[in-house]
Motif scaffolding. Structure first.
Motif, PDB file in Angstrom:
ATOM      1  N   THR A 263       0.845  -1.112  -0.101  1.00  0.00           N
ATOM      2  CA  THR A 263      -0.140  -0.008  -0.035  1.00  0.00           C
ATOM      3  C   THR A 263       0.810   1.403   0.027  1.00  0.00           C
ATOM      4  O   THR A 263       1.905   1.097   0.685  1.00  0.00           O
ATOM      5  CB  THR A 263      -1.076  -0.159   1.278  1.00  0.00           C
ATOM      6  OG1 THR A 263      -1.510  -1.273   1.376  1.00  0.00           O
ATOM      7  CG2 THR A 263      -1.736   1.070   1.272  1.00  0.00           C
ATOM      8  N   THR A 264       0.540   2.202  -0.761  1.00  0.00           N
ATOM      9  CA  THR A 264       1.082   3.503  -0.874  1.00  0.00           C
ATOM     10  C   THR A 264       0.284   4.618  -0.587  1.00  0.00           C
ATOM     11  O   THR A 264      -0.870   4.643  -1.293  1.00  0.00           O
ATOM     12  CB  THR A 264       1.822   3.844  -2.321  1.00  0.00           C
ATOM     13  OG1 THR A 264       2.796   2.651  -2.454  1.00  0.00           O
ATOM     14  CG2 THR A 264       2.693   5.108  -2.275  1.00  0.00           C
ATOM     15  N   LYS A 265       0.605   5.543   0.465  1.00  0.00           N
ATOM     16  CA  LYS A 265      -0.248   6.610   0.808  1.00  0.00           C
ATOM     17  C   LYS A 265       0.541   7.869   0.507  1.00  0.00           C
ATOM     18  O   LYS A 265       1.685   7.874   0.593  1.00  0.00           O
ATOM     19  CB  LYS A 265      -0.687   6.574   2.189  1.00  0.00           C
ATOM     20  CG  LYS A 265      -1.678   5.233   2.439  1.00  0.00           C
ATOM     21  CD  LYS A 265      -1.940   5.301   3.964  1.00  0.00           C
ATOM     22  CE  LYS A 265      -2.822   4.057   4.222  1.00  0.00           C
ATOM     23  NZ  LYS A 265      -3.357   3.895   5.672  1.00  0.00           N
ATOM     24  N   TYR A 266      -0.351   8.820   0.119  1.00  0.00           N
ATOM     25  CA  TYR A 266       0.121  10.189  -0.109  1.00  0.00           C
ATOM     26  C   TYR A 266      -0.602  11.257   0.456  1.00  0.00           C
ATOM     27  O   TYR A 266      -1.537  11.329   1.089  1.00  0.00           O
ATOM     28  CB  TYR A 266      -0.064  10.590  -1.679  1.00  0.00           C
ATOM     29  CG  TYR A 266       0.392   9.511  -2.508  1.00  0.00           C
ATOM     30  CD1 TYR A 266       2.032   9.708  -3.009  1.00  0.00           C
ATOM     31  CD2 TYR A 266      -0.376   8.364  -2.978  1.00  0.00           C
ATOM     32  CE1 TYR A 266       2.412   8.603  -3.829  1.00  0.00           C
ATOM     33  CE2 TYR A 266       0.484   7.433  -3.777  1.00  0.00           C
ATOM     34  CZ  TYR A 266       1.643   7.565  -4.337  1.00  0.00           C
ATOM     35  OH  TYR A 266       2.216   6.616  -4.940  1.00  0.00           O
ATOM     36  N   LYS A 267       0.578  12.420   0.817  1.00  0.00           N
ATOM     37  CA  LYS A 267      -0.037  13.534   1.607  1.00  0.00           C
ATOM     38  C   LYS A 267       0.461  14.863   0.518  1.00  0.00           C
ATOM     39  O   LYS A 267       1.378  14.764  -0.009  1.00  0.00           O
ATOM     40  CB  LYS A 267       0.518  13.922   3.080  1.00  0.00           C
ATOM     41  CG  LYS A 267      -0.135  12.874   4.162  1.00  0.00           C
ATOM     42  CD  LYS A 267       0.703  12.819   5.396  1.00  0.00           C
ATOM     43  CE  LYS A 267       0.449  14.340   6.014  1.00  0.00           C
ATOM     44  NZ  LYS A 267       1.243  14.614   7.088  1.00  0.00           N
ATOM     45  N   TYR A 268      -0.276  15.946   0.798  1.00  0.00           N
ATOM     46  CA  TYR A 268      -0.115  17.113  -0.042  1.00  0.00           C
ATOM     47  C   TYR A 268      -0.269  18.481   0.730  1.00  0.00           C
ATOM     48  O   TYR A 268      -0.994  18.367   1.839  1.00  0.00           O
ATOM     49  CB  TYR A 268      -1.348  17.256  -1.142  1.00  0.00           C
ATOM     50  CG  TYR A 268      -1.445  15.986  -2.164  1.00  0.00           C
ATOM     51  CD1 TYR A 268      -0.596  15.994  -3.175  1.00  0.00           C
ATOM     52  CD2 TYR A 268      -2.033  14.879  -1.768  1.00  0.00           C
ATOM     53  CE1 TYR A 268      -0.909  14.883  -3.988  1.00  0.00           C
ATOM     54  CE2 TYR A 268      -2.132  13.529  -2.510  1.00  0.00           C
ATOM     55  CZ  TYR A 268      -1.560  13.609  -3.673  1.00  0.00           C
ATOM     56  OH  TYR A 268      -1.384  12.438  -4.723  1.00  0.00           O
ATOM     57  N   ASN A 269       0.395  19.469   0.197  1.00  0.00           N
ATOM     58  CA  ASN A 269       0.099  20.791   0.827  1.00  0.00           C
ATOM     59  C   ASN A 269      -1.053  21.469   0.455  1.00  0.00           C
ATOM     60  O   ASN A 269      -1.750  21.140  -0.538  1.00  0.00           O
ATOM     61  CB  ASN A 269       1.369  21.548   0.762  1.00  0.00           C
ATOM     62  CG  ASN A 269       1.772  21.799  -0.664  1.00  0.00           C
ATOM     63  OD1 ASN A 269       0.968  21.955  -1.472  1.00  0.00           O
ATOM     64  ND2 ASN A 269       3.235  22.082  -0.775  1.00  0.00           N
ATOM     65  N   LYS A 270      -1.152  22.484   0.781  1.00  0.00           N
ATOM     66  CA  LYS A 270      -2.258  23.630   0.495  1.00  0.00           C
ATOM     67  C   LYS A 270      -2.255  23.929  -1.246  1.00  0.00           C
ATOM     68  O   LYS A 270      -3.252  24.128  -1.575  1.00  0.00           O
ATOM     69  CB  LYS A 270      -2.381  24.799   1.277  1.00  0.00           C
ATOM     70  CG  LYS A 270      -2.674  24.600   2.750  1.00  0.00           C
ATOM     71  CD  LYS A 270      -2.702  25.999   3.417  1.00  0.00           C
ATOM     72  CE  LYS A 270      -3.023  25.496   5.059  1.00  0.00           C
ATOM     73  NZ  LYS A 270      -3.108  26.893   5.773  1.00  0.00           N
ATOM     74  N   LYS A 271      -1.076  23.845  -1.690  1.00  0.00           N
ATOM     75  CA  LYS A 271      -0.815  24.142  -3.155  1.00  0.00           C
ATOM     76  C   LYS A 271      -1.084  22.872  -3.997  1.00  0.00           C
ATOM     77  O   LYS A 271      -1.183  22.921  -5.107  1.00  0.00           O
ATOM     78  CB  LYS A 271       0.256  24.809  -3.311  1.00  0.00           C
ATOM     79  CG  LYS A 271       0.684  26.069  -2.653  1.00  0.00           C
ATOM     80  CD  LYS A 271       2.037  26.632  -3.063  1.00  0.00           C
ATOM     81  CE  LYS A 271       2.334  27.978  -2.641  1.00  0.00           C
ATOM     82  NZ  LYS A 271       2.177  28.057  -1.039  1.00  0.00           N
ATOM     83  N   GLY A 272      -1.439  21.837  -3.299  1.00  0.00           N
ATOM     84  CA  GLY A 272      -1.693  20.599  -4.142  1.00  0.00           C
ATOM     85  C   GLY A 272      -0.518  19.854  -4.587  1.00  0.00           C
ATOM     86  O   GLY A 272      -0.729  18.805  -5.352  1.00  0.00           O
ATOM     87  N   LEU A 273       0.686  20.141  -3.731  1.00  0.00           N
ATOM     88  CA  LEU A 273       1.890  19.500  -4.144  1.00  0.00           C
ATOM     89  C   LEU A 273       1.949  18.302  -3.487  1.00  0.00           C
ATOM     90  O   LEU A 273       2.105  18.503  -1.925  1.00  0.00           O
ATOM     91  CB  LEU A 273       2.816  20.283  -3.885  1.00  0.00           C
ATOM     92  CG  LEU A 273       2.892  21.722  -5.133  1.00  0.00           C
ATOM     93  CD1 LEU A 273       4.174  22.606  -4.391  1.00  0.00           C
ATOM     94  CD2 LEU A 273       3.373  21.467  -6.317  1.00  0.00           C
ATOM     95  N   LYS A 274       2.391  17.060  -3.695  1.00  0.00           N
ATOM     96  CA  LYS A 274       2.774  15.972  -3.052  1.00  0.00           C
ATOM     97  C   LYS A 274       3.999  16.086  -2.059  1.00  0.00           C
ATOM     98  O   LYS A 274       5.090  16.391  -2.493  1.00  0.00           O
ATOM     99  CB  LYS A 274       2.801  14.815  -3.885  1.00  0.00           C
ATOM    100  CG  LYS A 274       3.253  13.651  -3.019  1.00  0.00           C
ATOM    101  CD  LYS A 274       3.299  12.166  -3.884  1.00  0.00           C
ATOM    102  CE  LYS A 274       4.617  12.286  -4.471  1.00  0.00           C
ATOM    103  NZ  LYS A 274       4.815  11.001  -5.472  1.00  0.00           N
ATOM    104  N   THR A 275       3.777  16.169  -0.791  1.00  0.00           N
ATOM    105  CA  THR A 275       4.898  16.347   0.180  1.00  0.00           C
ATOM    106  C   THR A 275       5.429  15.088   0.720  1.00  0.00           C
ATOM    107  O   THR A 275       6.402  15.085   1.058  1.00  0.00           O
ATOM    108  CB  THR A 275       4.360  17.454   1.166  1.00  0.00           C
ATOM    109  OG1 THR A 275       3.217  16.714   1.727  1.00  0.00           O
ATOM    110  CG2 THR A 275       3.859  18.670   0.759  1.00  0.00           C
TER     111      THR A 275
END
Length: 316
Positions: A263-275
């Motif tokens: 499983t791979t999970k992702y988070k993003y900042n307010k600009k929609g960039l993957k962090t």
């Protein structure tokens, strides 16, 4: 040094096969403009879609966000290695990779006056040249042919690219030693220009494997990897947030999708960039955490094609 695997919205992946030719195949150049991925050893299809030549005097520059650093942590959140990206005059010029011993590898680019990548070289911690790439381009800057060389200038492999009228991947043909064809991949699309199938061929032109892509409301939701007999290698399923960004990718090894392999999970900042990217094992144990930081540069018309190409290469 371990490399980061990058999930793209359309994952063009693995397995290769190839037949003979020396030099770049001249694949009709009206030809089209994007590249194909093959199922070949270490290659995912590079993102080769590019803007037509435009001078800065004709089109004002605009800021875009580009990767400043990849920070890779092990499962216990201890830093394993990281890459720093350096830009000059709004062009990527160097990437330095560090591990626990210090500087481990350096990548350097050669970019022409039209802001297109023509060479990508790697150097070890002592500055000795390692493997490197040379690119042949069409007149509009689109990638036509990609050579990979050994430190002693031997051709390790070569890929020729053709494009369809919508500037999408059409075919990618690979050659071992630069001359002996070892396989080919072809791509088909739906009326909305979404890729729906990648077909991989042997030297004799027989289909050897397939990747099929399925969409819901315009978003990729499932990828299925098949053998030529129709056996499932594995399946990827995608989940999205309300902003249309991928939040989770589940990898299954059975056709009924009951056995999660990873499983791979992702988070993003307010600009929609993957962090952040978190990779978990079959038992839901964290194997790797990737943290990404960004900076702004200014570009003409749109993001240079070579940035995605480079990111994919260092993450193989």
């Amino acid at each position: 040094m371990n490399r980061i695997k990058k999930i793209m919205t359309v994952t063009l992946s693995c397995l290769f096969v190839i037949s003979s030719v020396s030099g770049c195949q001249s694949s009709n150049k009206t030809e089209k403009e994007n590249s194909s991925s093959q199922i070949v050893s270490d290659t995912n299809a590079p993102e080769t879609k590019q803007p037509a030549k435009t001078s800065e005097s004709e089109t004002p520059t605009k800021p875009i966000y580009v990767i400043k650093s990849y920070n890779i942590y092990s499962g216990n959140e201890t830093i394993d290695h990281y890459y720093n990206f350096d830009y000059e005059d709004n062009k990527l010029v160097k990437i330095e990779g560090y591990d626990t011993q210090g500087l481990g590898i350096t990548y350097k680019t050669e970019i022409n006056d039209d802001n297109n990548l023509t060479s990508f070289s790697s150097f070890d911690s002592k500055g000795a040249k390692s493997e490197y790439y040379k690119m042949d381009l069409y007149d509009d800057g689109t990638l036509k042919c990609e050579h990979r060389y050994s430190p002693t200038d031997e051709v390790l492999y070569k890929y020729d690219y053709t494009y369809n009228d919508n500037k999408q991947i059409d075919t990618k043909t690979g050659y071992s030693n630069g001359t002996t064809q070892s396989g080919k991949s072809g791509y088909t699309y739906d009326k909305k220009q979404n890729i729906v199938q990648q077909t991989n061929y042997s030297v004799k032109g027989d289909a050897t494997s397939y990747i099929k892509y399925f969409y819901k409301k315009g978003k990729l939701v499932t990828e299925k990897y098949f053998s030529k007999e129709g056996k499932i290698y594995y399946i990827n399923k995608y989940n999205y947030n309300k902003n249309g960004k991928i939040t989770t990718v589940y990898n299954y090894t059975d056709k009924k999708c009951k056995k999660i392999a990873s499983t791979t999970k992702y988070k993003y900042n307010k600009k929609g960039l993957k962090t952040d990217e978190f990779r978990y094992s079959q038992k839901n144990k964290l194997d790797k955490h990737i943290n990404i930081k960004y900076q702004k540069i200014k570009v003409v018309s749109e993001k240079p094609w070579y940035l995605d190409w480079v990111y994919n290469k260092i993450s193989e």
